[in-house]
Design a protein around this motif. Structure first.
Motif, PDB file in Angstrom:
ATOM      1  N   ARG A 124       0.833  -1.208   0.000  1.00 44.64           N
ATOM      2  CA  ARG A 124       0.000   0.000   0.000  1.00 44.64           C
ATOM      3  C   ARG A 124       0.868   1.260   0.000  1.00 44.64           C
ATOM      4  O   ARG A 124       0.546   2.237  -0.653  1.00 44.64           O
ATOM      5  N   TRP A 125       1.965   1.221   0.752  1.00 41.50           N
ATOM      6  CA  TRP A 125       2.876   2.367   0.782  1.00 41.50           C
ATOM      7  C   TRP A 125       3.401   2.637  -0.622  1.00 41.50           C
ATOM      8  O   TRP A 125       3.428   3.782  -1.078  1.00 41.50           O
ATOM      9  N   GLU A 126       3.833   1.596  -1.288  1.00 43.13           N
ATOM     10  CA  GLU A 126       4.365   1.721  -2.648  1.00 43.13           C
ATOM     11  C   GLU A 126       3.303   2.312  -3.589  1.00 43.13           C
ATOM     12  O   GLU A 126       3.591   3.180  -4.403  1.00 43.13           O
ATOM     13  N   GLU A 127       2.070   1.841  -3.465  1.00 44.23           N
ATOM     14  CA  GLU A 127       0.987   2.360  -4.302  1.00 44.23           C
ATOM     15  C   GLU A 127       0.741   3.851  -4.037  1.00 44.23           C
ATOM     16  O   GLU A 127       0.539   4.628  -4.970  1.00 44.23           O
ATOM     17  N   GLN A 128       0.755   4.234  -2.775  1.00 45.15           N
ATOM     18  CA  GLN A 128       0.505   5.631  -2.418  1.00 45.15           C
ATOM     19  C   GLN A 128       1.641   6.541  -2.890  1.00 45.15           C
ATOM     20  O   GLN A 128       1.390   7.645  -3.381  1.00 45.15           O
ATOM     21  N   VAL A 129       2.869   6.082  -2.745  1.00 48.40           N
ATOM     22  CA  VAL A 129       4.009   6.870  -3.226  1.00 48.40           C
ATOM     23  C   VAL A 129       3.910   7.029  -4.741  1.00 48.40           C
ATOM     24  O   VAL A 129       4.116   8.128  -5.269  1.00 48.40           O
ATOM     25  N   ARG A 130       3.585   5.968  -5.440  1.00 47.08           N
ATOM     26  CA  ARG A 130       3.435   6.022  -6.906  1.00 47.08           C
ATOM     27  C   ARG A 130       2.327   7.006  -7.289  1.00 47.08           C
ATOM     28  O   ARG A 130       2.487   7.819  -8.203  1.00 47.08           O
ATOM     29  N   SER A 131       1.213   6.960  -6.563  1.00 47.67           N
ATOM     30  CA  SER A 131       0.094   7.865  -6.837  1.00 47.67           C
ATOM     31  C   SER A 131       0.493   9.325  -6.606  1.00 47.67           C
ATOM     32  O   SER A 131       0.180  10.200  -7.420  1.00 47.67           O
ATOM     33  N   LEU A 132       1.211   9.581  -5.521  1.00 45.72           N
ATOM     34  CA  LEU A 132       1.657  10.934  -5.214  1.00 45.72           C
ATOM     35  C   LEU A 132       2.676  11.424  -6.240  1.00 45.72           C
ATOM     36  O   LEU A 132       2.638  12.577  -6.680  1.00 45.72           O
ATOM     37  N   ARG A 133       3.569  10.549  -6.647  1.00 45.94           N
ATOM     38  CA  ARG A 133       4.549  10.911  -7.678  1.00 45.94           C
ATOM     39  C   ARG A 133       3.851  11.246  -8.994  1.00 45.94           C
ATOM     40  O   ARG A 133       4.212  12.208  -9.667  1.00 45.94           O
ATOM     41  N   ASP A 134       2.845  10.459  -9.350  1.00 47.90           N
ATOM     42  CA  ASP A 134       2.092  10.734 -10.574  1.00 47.90           C
ATOM     43  C   ASP A 134       1.413  12.101 -10.498  1.00 47.90           C
ATOM     44  O   ASP A 134       1.423  12.867 -11.466  1.00 47.90           O
ATOM     45  N   ALA A 135       0.840  12.408  -9.339  1.00 48.22           N
ATOM     46  CA  ALA A 135       0.169  13.700  -9.167  1.00 48.22           C
ATOM     47  C   ALA A 135       1.167  14.853  -9.303  1.00 48.22           C
ATOM     48  O   ALA A 135       0.884  15.852  -9.966  1.00 48.22           O
ATOM     49  N   CYS A 136       2.344  14.705  -8.703  1.00 49.47           N
ATOM     50  CA  CYS A 136       3.376  15.743  -8.827  1.00 49.47           C
ATOM     51  C   CYS A 136       3.824  15.890 -10.276  1.00 49.47           C
ATOM     52  O   CYS A 136       4.035  17.003 -10.761  1.00 49.47           O
ATOM     53  N   GLY A 137       3.972  14.773 -10.951  1.00 46.50           N
ATOM     54  CA  GLY A 137       4.346  14.811 -12.371  1.00 46.50           C
ATOM     55  C   GLY A 137       3.291  15.513 -13.203  1.00 46.50           C
ATOM     56  O   GLY A 137       3.601  16.312 -14.090  1.00 46.50           O
ATOM     57  N   HIS A 138       2.013  15.240 -12.916  1.00 50.49           N
ATOM     58  CA  HIS A 138       0.928  15.893 -13.648  1.00 50.49           C
ATOM     59  C   HIS A 138       0.943  17.401 -13.407  1.00 50.49           C
ATOM     60  O   HIS A 138       0.748  18.182 -14.340  1.00 50.49           O
ATOM     61  N   ILE A 139       1.178  17.802 -12.164  1.00 52.38           N
ATOM     62  CA  ILE A 139       1.227  19.234 -11.846  1.00 52.38           C
ATOM     63  C   ILE A 139       2.361  19.891 -12.621  1.00 52.38           C
ATOM     64  O   ILE A 139       2.180  20.914 -13.282  1.00 52.38           O
ATOM     65  N   SER A 140       3.536  19.299 -12.552  1.00 55.04           N
ATOM     66  CA  SER A 140       4.692  19.864 -13.233  1.00 55.04           C
ATOM     67  C   SER A 140       4.455  19.949 -14.740  1.00 55.04           C
ATOM     68  O   SER A 140       4.670  20.997 -15.361  1.00 55.04           O
ATOM     69  N   ASN A 141       3.977  18.864 -15.328  1.00 56.81           N
ATOM     70  CA  ASN A 141       3.735  18.847 -16.776  1.00 56.81           C
ATOM     71  C   ASN A 141       2.640  19.824 -17.173  1.00 56.81           C
ATOM     72  O   ASN A 141       2.740  20.511 -18.187  1.00 56.81           O
ATOM     73  N   HIS A 142       1.571  19.889 -16.374  1.00 57.11           N
ATOM     74  CA  HIS A 142       0.469  20.786 -16.705  1.00 57.11           C
ATOM     75  C   HIS A 142       0.911  22.243 -16.645  1.00 57.11           C
ATOM     76  O   HIS A 142       0.521  23.054 -17.480  1.00 57.11           O
ATOM     77  N   LEU A 143       1.737  22.591 -15.659  1.00 59.55           N
ATOM     78  CA  LEU A 143       2.194  23.971 -15.567  1.00 59.55           C
ATOM     79  C   LEU A 143       3.119  24.331 -16.718  1.00 59.55           C
ATOM     80  O   LEU A 143       3.078  25.454 -17.225  1.00 59.55           O
ATOM     81  N   GLU A 144       3.941  23.397 -17.166  1.00 60.11           N
ATOM     82  CA  GLU A 144       4.763  23.647 -18.357  1.00 60.11           C
ATOM     83  C   GLU A 144       3.873  23.893 -19.565  1.00 60.11           C
ATOM     84  O   GLU A 144       4.090  24.819 -20.342  1.00 60.11           O
ATOM     85  N   PHE A 145       2.854  23.053 -19.728  1.00 56.80           N
ATOM     86  CA  PHE A 145       1.903  23.209 -20.830  1.00 56.80           C
ATOM     87  C   PHE A 145       1.179  24.549 -20.723  1.00 56.80           C
ATOM     88  O   PHE A 145       1.010  25.270 -21.714  1.00 56.80           O
ATOM     89  N   THR A 146       0.770  24.910 -19.509  1.00 56.11           N
ATOM     90  CA  THR A 146       0.053  26.169 -19.288  1.00 56.11           C
ATOM     91  C   THR A 146       0.924  27.362 -19.652  1.00 56.11           C
ATOM     92  O   THR A 146       0.458  28.304 -20.295  1.00 56.11           O
ATOM     93  N   LYS A 147       2.193  27.329 -19.252  1.00 57.65           N
ATOM     94  CA  LYS A 147       3.099  28.429 -19.589  1.00 57.65           C
ATOM     95  C   LYS A 147       3.190  28.603 -21.102  1.00 57.65           C
ATOM     96  O   LYS A 147       3.088  29.707 -21.614  1.00 57.65           O
ATOM     97  N   LYS A 148       3.395  27.505 -21.816  1.00 62.71           N
ATOM     98  CA  LYS A 148       3.519  27.576 -23.277  1.00 62.71           C
ATOM     99  C   LYS A 148       2.223  28.053 -23.921  1.00 62.71           C
ATOM    100  O   LYS A 148       2.233  28.866 -24.845  1.00 62.71           O
ATOM    101  N   THR A 149       1.097  27.557 -23.430  1.00 62.71           N
ATOM    102  CA  THR A 149      -0.193  27.940 -23.995  1.00 62.71           C
ATOM    103  C   THR A 149      -0.464  29.420 -23.779  1.00 62.71           C
ATOM    104  O   THR A 149      -0.868  30.122 -24.712  1.00 62.71           O
ATOM    105  N   HIS A 150      -0.242  29.912 -22.549  1.00 62.29           N
ATOM    106  CA  HIS A 150      -0.487  31.324 -22.268  1.00 62.29           C
ATOM    107  C   HIS A 150       0.451  32.219 -23.069  1.00 62.29           C
ATOM    108  O   HIS A 150       0.050  33.287 -23.524  1.00 62.29           O
ATOM    109  N   ARG A 151       1.681  31.796 -23.233  1.00 67.07           N
ATOM    110  CA  ARG A 151       2.624  32.583 -24.025  1.00 67.07           C
ATOM    111  C   ARG A 151       2.109  32.709 -25.455  1.00 67.07           C
ATOM    112  O   ARG A 151       2.101  33.792 -26.031  1.00 67.07           O
ATOM    113  N   GLY A 152       1.639  31.601 -26.025  1.00 65.78           N
ATOM    114  CA  GLY A 152       1.096  31.627 -27.379  1.00 65.78           C
ATOM    115  C   GLY A 152      -0.183  32.440 -27.459  1.00 65.78           C
ATOM    116  O   GLY A 152      -0.392  33.204 -28.409  1.00 65.78           O
TER     117      GLY A 152
END
Length: 163
Positions: free
Chosen positions: A93-121
């Motif tokens: 369960r710990w491994e699953e939760q860490v994986r889930s949290l890592r995925d969420a952090c990755g989504h935040i990071s990727n989404h903000l990169e996408f948002t920066k590029k989109t707003h710039r355009g």
């Protein structure tokens, strides 16, 4: 419904509205500038950077004891202790939760990169469109310049000959 009853209902409704919060504008800044909802690239970059760093740290630091916990769980389970199965379950369960949290952090990071590029355009596109509209408006405005004078948007006769 009688008139008195109607007035009472109106008064109750007014009380409910006065005690609830309703935001339909942002008050001006005491410094004189209007407050606005604004996204600054530096703010997005900081949030994205923190999310990415947390993503990487979770992989390195949150999994340190997983192997030893799994080994201990398997050993205890092999010796017939019920705690061994429970320890394995907690580790999984710990491994699953860490994986889930890592995925969420990755989504935040990727989404903000996408948002920066989109707003710039978007900013570039909107700015170009507004400049074009302003130029067109000036070209169609007969009131620009004095009576009989050329509209400066079209350039001078010399500029026309040179091009």
């Amino acid at each position: 419904m009688g008139w008195d009853e109607w007035e009472e209902l109106k008064a109750r409704a007014a009380e409910r509205q006065s005690t609830s919060m309703q935001v339909n504008h942002v008050p001006g800044d005491p410094g004189g500038t209007e407050a606005s909802l604004e996204v600054r690239q530096s703010d997005l970059a900081k949030i994205g950077d923190h999310a990415f760093k947390l993503h990487m740290r979770l992989w390195d630091e949150a999994r340190v004891q997983v192997a030893s916990t799994e080994t201990a769980g398997a050993g205890l389970k092999g010796e017939g202790f019920a705690l061994g199965g429970a320890l394995e379950h907690v580790s999984t369960r710990w491994e699953e939760q860490v994986r889930s949290l890592r995925d969420a952090c990755g989504h935040i990071s990727n989404h903000l990169e996408f948002t920066k590029k989109t707003h710039r355009g978007d900013d570039h596109h909107i700015g170009s469109a507004l400049n074009t509209i302003e130029t067109l408006t000036q070209g169609f405005d007969d009131r620009v310049g004095g009576p009989g004078a050329r509209n400066p948007v079209y350039g001078t006769e010399k500029e026309k000959k040179d091009s």
